[in-house]
Design an enzyme around this catalytic site. Structure first.
Site: not given
Ligand code: 2RA
Length: 330
Positions: A126, A235
């Protein structure tokens, strides 16, 4: 099309199902696969109920595509078995990413390298995906020389128990697994995944290796520090990029604004910049705080945020499936 989702009850697996539904992927038969304890349970997909089945049952049904998010061990054992029955596997684990003959794909960047021969396709990590979505167009224009990335990673990358720790009421609940040997609540852990070579974590090693493979360019250097923070939406990454060639800041912003899948949020006079709280549930990679590094020439600082469960995992995997479908590779 017969689609298997292996790890259908996990955080990423559930979002894979959600994204397949949202994007109306042509699923004619869904084959949800999960661990023993979930077999027989029902899930609803596109208004219909489907029973969770075993891996062997899914293999016997020979899906055209199997989307895996069930950990590296499961992928190493079962991806080849699905490939052997003609299924194309899109795997979200790290198992196949750095294997030489396996493709590591972010569709907006390198889907064109896929061929009918590719039966096991790796979905990148990711934190890698959101980084390369920004690096790629800038590398093409200005030739990246060095990247320093510091991440501020959501606990959703660790799993449901860690997410529960964001809720103060459960802190006293000893049943909630600790993310690592410390609490994540009101804390920041300079550790994502376990420590490996040279005292870097596996997460940092992924950030230092996967981008070169995806960009097809190992001429630049990259170093990373990955930090877990008590955040749920996605994130965040502080990135410093040194280029071989000089750049114009307005041109950088224009290039990023025109990059498919990237949204520039950059108006500091009005406090406009990307934040995980407002990125959750979205598929874009958001970039802001774009500014020159005043300490040296040809160097840029910027801030990248994305929902790690969506573009960082499920949506990227579905986009790979869409590419295969639209280009008649499945
Ligand atoms: C993490 N990238 O954030 C890893 C796996 N999801 O923990």
């Amino acid at each position: 099309m017969k689609i298997a989702v292996v790890g259908a009850t996990g955080m990423v697996g559930q979002i894979m199902l959600k994204v397949l539904e949202e994007r109306n992927f042509p699923v004619t038969e869904l084959i949800p696969v999960a661990s023993e304890k979930s077999i027989g349970k029902k899930i609803t997909f596109k208004g219909n109920e489907f029973e969770i089945v075993s891996m062997q049952d899914a293999l016997d049904r020979k899906p055209e595509i199997a989307m895996f998010s069930a950990g590296g061990t499961t992928s190493l054992e079962f991806a080849p078995k699905f490939a052997a029955v003609g299924t194309i596997v899109i795997d979200n684990s790290s198992a196949w990413r750095m294997v030489a003959d396996k493709k590591l794909i972010v569709p907006e960047i390198n889907a064109h390298v896929l061929t009918k021969e590719d039966k096991i396709i790796a979905n990148p990590n990711c934190s890698t995906i959101q980084l390369v979505m920004v690096l790629h167009p800038l590398n093409q224009k200005y030739d990246v020389k060095r990247v320093i990335v510091s991440t501020y990673q959501s606990v959703t990358g660790t799993g449901k128990n860690a997410v529960d720790q964001l809720n103060a009421e459960v802190i006293g609940n000893k049943d909630v697994a600790k993310v690592y040997p410390y609490e994540i609540f009101k804390n920041a852990l300079p550790q994502c995944d376990v420590f490996a070579e040279d005292d870097y974590t596996k997460e940092e090693i992924k950030l230092m290796t996967e981008p070169k493979k995806i960009l097809g360019d190992d001429t630049f250097n990259i170093t990373a520090t990955a930090v877990r923070v008590p955040v749920q939406g996605g994130h965040s990454e502080s990135v410093n990029i040194e280029f071989e060639n000089d750049f114009d800041l307005d041109e950088v912003k224009a290039i990023l604004a025109e990059t498919p899948g990237v949204t520039v949020l950059d108006d500091v006079k009005n406090n406009i910049y990307p934040m995980p709280l407002y990125s959750e549930g979205k598929d874009e990679v958001f970039v802001g705080r774009i500014r020159k590094d005043l300490s040296q020439p040809k160097t840029l600082n910027l801030w990248i945020v994305a929902d790690n469960l969506r573009k960082g995992a499920a949506t990227n995997a579905v986009q790979i499936a869409e590419y295969l479908y639209h280009n008649k590779l499945v």
